[in-house]
Design a protein around this motif. Sequence first.
Motif, short mmCIF file in Angstrom:
data_model
loop_
_atom_site.label_atom_id
_atom_site.label_comp_id
_atom_site.label_asym_id
_atom_site.label_seq_id
_atom_site.Cartn_x
_atom_site.Cartn_y
_atom_site.Cartn_z
N ARG A 1 -24.04 -11.41 -3.19
CA ARG A 1 -23.70 -10.12 -3.81
C ARG A 1 -22.39 -9.68 -3.18
N PHE A 2 -21.44 -9.30 -4.02
CA PHE A 2 -20.14 -8.97 -3.47
C PHE A 2 -20.28 -7.74 -2.58
N PRO A 3 -19.86 -7.83 -1.32
CA PRO A 3 -20.06 -6.71 -0.39
C PRO A 3 -19.13 -5.55 -0.69
N SER A 4 -19.60 -4.36 -0.40
CA SER A 4 -18.76 -3.17 -0.56
C SER A 4 -17.87 -2.96 0.64
N ARG A 5 -18.19 -3.65 1.75
CA ARG A 5 -17.36 -3.59 2.94
C ARG A 5 -17.47 -4.91 3.70
N ILE A 6 -16.39 -5.28 4.34
CA ILE A 6 -16.32 -6.56 5.03
C ILE A 6 -15.90 -6.32 6.48
N PRO A 7 -16.66 -6.82 7.45
CA PRO A 7 -16.32 -6.58 8.86
C PRO A 7 -15.04 -7.30 9.26
N LEU A 8 -14.28 -6.67 10.15
CA LEU A 8 -13.02 -7.22 10.64
C LEU A 8 -13.07 -7.36 12.15
N PRO A 9 -12.32 -8.28 12.72
CA PRO A 9 -12.37 -8.50 14.17
C PRO A 9 -11.61 -7.40 14.92
N ASN A 10 -11.75 -7.41 16.24
CA ASN A 10 -11.00 -6.47 17.06
C ASN A 10 -9.50 -6.79 16.97
N GLY A 11 -8.69 -5.77 17.10
CA GLY A 11 -7.25 -5.97 17.03
C GLY A 11 -6.64 -5.19 15.88
N ASP A 12 -5.36 -5.43 15.63
CA ASP A 12 -4.64 -4.75 14.56
C ASP A 12 -4.95 -5.41 13.23
N ASN A 13 -5.67 -4.72 12.37
CA ASN A 13 -6.04 -5.26 11.07
C ASN A 13 -5.16 -4.73 9.94
N THR A 14 -4.00 -4.19 10.30
CA THR A 14 -3.12 -3.62 9.27
C THR A 14 -1.96 -4.55 8.92
N ASP A 15 -1.97 -5.77 9.47
CA ASP A 15 -0.90 -6.74 9.20
C ASP A 15 0.47 -6.17 9.55
#
Length: 617
Positions: free
Chosen positions: A273-287
């Motif tokens: 089921r397509f998730p409504s949110r996806i976990p991200l790792p620690n650190g800068d996730n803003t590219d």
Amino acid sequence: MPKKSHARNFWGVVQSVLVASVLYGFIYLAVLVFQKGALPKSPADLYRNPPTNYRPGSSSSDSVGSSIIRLPSSKLKVEKINPNANWFNRPESLVLPRDDYLGKRPDVDVIANLTKLVEECRGSYEHIEKMPYVYDCLKYLETGEHEYLYMPPRGERASEQPPKRAEYLNSDGADNTLAEYPSYKPATKDSVGQCNGPIVPYHTYWTGAATWRVELFIKSYFYTQNLPCVRLWIWLDGDRDSKAAEKMLKHDPLFAKFVPFVERGDIVLKTWRFPSRIPLPNGDNTDGVGYYKNPGKPNSKNETLVADGLIRDVNGQEWLVLTEKQMTFLPVAVSDAVRFVVLHIYGGAYFDMDVVMLRDMRPLLIGDEHSFAERWGGHPSPGDYNTAIMSLSANSSLSSYLVRGGVRMGLNFHPRVIGVMAVKDHRNQEFHMLETAAFDPIWTEFNWGRLGKCTVPCIHDYGQVFKGKNAFPLNDEWKTYDGPQSELAAETKSRGHFWDIKKRSVNMVEKIAEITQRGDNSATQTLTYDKDALSKAEYKLEMDNYPPTNRTLEHFFRGAWTYHVHNQWLKNPEPSSWLNVAQRAQDGFFSHGRLNPYGEKWEGPSIAEYEISWEYP
């Protein structure tokens, strides 16, 4: 006047778009009626049954070299069965196959040097002078293992690391709670065994009932992989059918032969089921864009919007948030997206269901940097990826970047779009691009980009592996083979599967094959044939429409890790074709009569043979 002119031009464009839409809809409906023989019952039927050869579980690349294929009739022309040349007495081959042609299986800690593979089969990341020479790359993959496979030094091997630090969940078979990996135990009839290193998950995606392609994929997996050290996760589309996993497990007649392996633990059926949110790792996730200087106020769950599309919960965990509108897209886009999201969360490897595994994939998947995909045919662009086979490190900076980029581009995970993004941001070298020889050896041939020698076998069309006698009317499949001649079988007139003749007294006295033929008046006449009698009938080579050949898996794209069939979902292999050779080798292995390519015996439960394709009596 200018305003009227602009308005007139605008209205002309609108009219053109409307006419094109109506015309497209008419053609779409006409094709659907042609294929299904009736009008759709409702608009929803158009969505559930798209009139294309696309099958969910395949990637965008599967439109390559394919066309709409009509399902062959399941009715058997009984009068065509030839007692002197049929499925039951036809020899498998004119030569003796060598089953253990790959030698001893690589150790669980052996790693493939991906950079070395790129250099030897391409030249470098900047130059592609070797890329079109597919034969040379295959030859290197076959004979150069001593150069590109290596055992890491003591202390750096995957099996020596604490399971709790593994990227794969449940890598030790105990939810990563063990202090160290257990000793190796091979799979048995009742147990999947134990791996003395990380267990790697293999993922694939499917919708609907199982077909022979599902069977071919799973059997090739069992035939080649180190089973205690892998798990096969089959993701079934729960967004379309919430009971998809239950239906496959309990009500799918073809998948029934694999239910014991769900119970044993080899196969895990997962609901997608397509998730409504996806976990991200620690650190800068803003590219590199940076977080908001003034984050929003916490919501009722004490979550804060910290950047575009990113929230941070009370525990400091950041999540990529998807809107409901973003999660509404076409089926092929679902398949393209699933692989990126699943690999980001779980890691391991993803395979389209129309892939045939030829070698143990593990050396490609346990290094510190195992992120890779394939090149898109013979296209030279550094961003032209194909993700029919791909790997990503779970919860990594690269996987987060790729997932967030696909979401940012409107959930467009087409591999070539993702590739352009990665090149633009100078991150493509983190995502290794392996040449087509490794996974899809004839794609460069199909693109008319191949230089130098043809592959072995020399195949120019994806349909040729399905054909027996008439596969190569213009080109010799062996024209570039320069190895020793295979040993001839004892005699052409040996009956049936030659490795199984000694066991025929046990195996062939089975239930009578019942074949139904329906006449034009819909009356049903049931005719019976004695399978044992057909198998013992004298075989006459000159009467066979699909005579045995000298094909064996030993010479089927040696060096490649997989062969990609590319759609053709409704075709069945003719007798004596390359795919039928693979089917017979697998059936011989699972009936405990033959070895796999690594010289191993099958110790698990017997698996029923492939169904006979009666359109080729």
